[in-house]
Design an enzyme around this catalytic site. Sequence first.
Site, PDB file in Angstrom:
ATOM      1  CE  LYS A  29      -2.787   0.587   3.720  1.00 58.68           C
ATOM      2  NZ  LYS A  29      -2.417   1.729   4.389  1.00 58.68           N
ATOM      3  CD  GLN A 178       0.224   8.226   7.278  1.00 62.02           C
ATOM      4  OE1 GLN A 178      -0.594   8.983   8.039  1.00 62.02           O
ATOM      5  NE2 GLN A 178      -0.575   6.980   6.896  1.00 62.02           N
ATOM      6  CG  ASP A 325       0.323  -0.104   9.773  1.00 62.62           C
ATOM      7  OD1 ASP A 325      -0.204   0.855  10.680  1.00 62.62           O
ATOM      8  OD2 ASP A 325       0.619   0.402   8.561  1.00 62.62           O
ATOM      9  NE  ARG A 356      -5.243   0.070  13.113  1.00 66.07           N
ATOM     10  CZ  ARG A 356      -4.727   0.043  12.098  1.00 66.07           C
ATOM     11  NH1 ARG A 356      -3.376   0.261  12.163  1.00 66.07           N
ATOM     12  NH2 ARG A 356      -5.269   0.333  10.824  1.00 66.07           N
ATOM     13  NE  ARG A 398      -2.866  -2.059   8.647  1.00 67.75           N
ATOM     14  CZ  ARG A 398      -2.518  -2.730   7.122  1.00 67.75           C
ATOM     15  NH1 ARG A 398      -2.847  -3.873   6.828  1.00 67.75           N
ATOM     16  NH2 ARG A 398      -2.106  -1.803   6.267  1.00 67.75           N
TER      17      ARG A 398
END
Length: 445
Positions: A29, A178, A325, A356, A398
């Site tokens: 990705k 990012q 991740d 998360r 996820r």
Amino acid sequence: MTMYNLPVERMTVSPPPRLRGTVRVPGDKSITHRALLFNAVAEGDATITGFLDAADTRDTLEAVRALGVDVDEPGEGRLVVRGRGRAGLTEAADVLDCGNSGTTIRLLSGLLAGFPFMSVLSGDGSLRRRPMGRIVTPLRALGAQVTARADGTLPPIVIEGGPLAGGQHITTPVASAQVKSAILLAGLAADGPTQVTEPAHSRDHTERMLGAMGAEVAIEGMSVTLEPPDGDLQAIDVRVPGDISTAAAWIVAATLHPDADLVLEGVGVSRSRAGILDVLRAMGADIDLENPRVVGGEPVADLHVRSAALRGVRVDGAIVPRAIDELPLLALAGALAEGDTVIADAAELRVKESDRVATTAATLRALGAEVEEHDDGLAVAGGARLRGAPVEAAGDHRLAMLGAVAGLLAEGETTVSGAGAVSVSYPDFWGDLARVGAAPVAART
Ligand code: S3P
């Protein structure tokens, strides 16, 4: 034939007697986003092979088109980007919809900071809750005119771009590829070098790809300095390796299932992404890297994973951004290991597609694991005997995959609500689950 890549709401999974087979996971990705964005502002045409065709990367593709760049889709997993050069983007006629994708909104904001027109970027309900001050503040420091909702902290983001001052050094408090990438992309429009320093190494695909396209990129310790090229970036063809973050579902499933032997073909294993392999090996996993090779400038291997008994570990410090991740899946591994597992220094987990820390804890607890939530991570008691139960994807791809993998390992049936969330990064996840011997049952409601 059952079609699994439908927007199904609920999927039921139960443990198969064995997990066997070969899976070619979809393209990476992070690399797909970058290959699209960087080639859009390069000189020449570029073919991207093996790109990830999923909701997040489609958002980047459509944004690039809305900015005036032609992207052809000749089929067979290929895209052709008709690069328009460093000054070639044109103002979009509407809001750039970044959907669920943090990478799209943050990297595009950095890139557009240097273009002399107005851009408005927004996304879905999850994205509009994610922190943007981390890019708004440094982009302003580079001289860009950027505003955002909630005092510059939340999308939509509004950019009135233009030339930026070079010679700036930004120190960012978060280890985030990012953020680092947004700053470096803004640096392409600066009249001198731009340096960014982060507290730990995050994934380095931006540095590798911009370097290969002709920008001067120097890495020293925790700092990256970008010197924009005199002319244009040169378009480059990119062969996208398989995504280790999606492979992670199979790596963890095969490690924990008592009778498993899976091969994951063509997975990118760059050091900045492969923290999950280091953690699982420290826990006792049996993972062989076969046929190591270099694809599109990235190290790639076939991962051969067999069942193994694990022991608990502590995951903290510099390895956290290298496995960010995959931490929900590592928490699941911890629940089935001997001894306790602690994940710390991972407050970033709270600002992903869902919180998360909370959603991973809720999933594992629903199945009977003992989990403590901390501000910056989780403590998971090992030796759990998991029992199937209803679990929620919480709109997070996820978490949908975490629920499914847990369902392969828990007694009885586990039903994942919001199962269609996998379309964000792995549209054929449920189909691949059937292919390795664990046919899920779709409940359309
Ligand atoms: C990404 C970087 C990571 C990761 C995300 C993709 C990227 O985010 O969680 O899925 O492509 O740069 P941060 O770098 O913000 O942690």
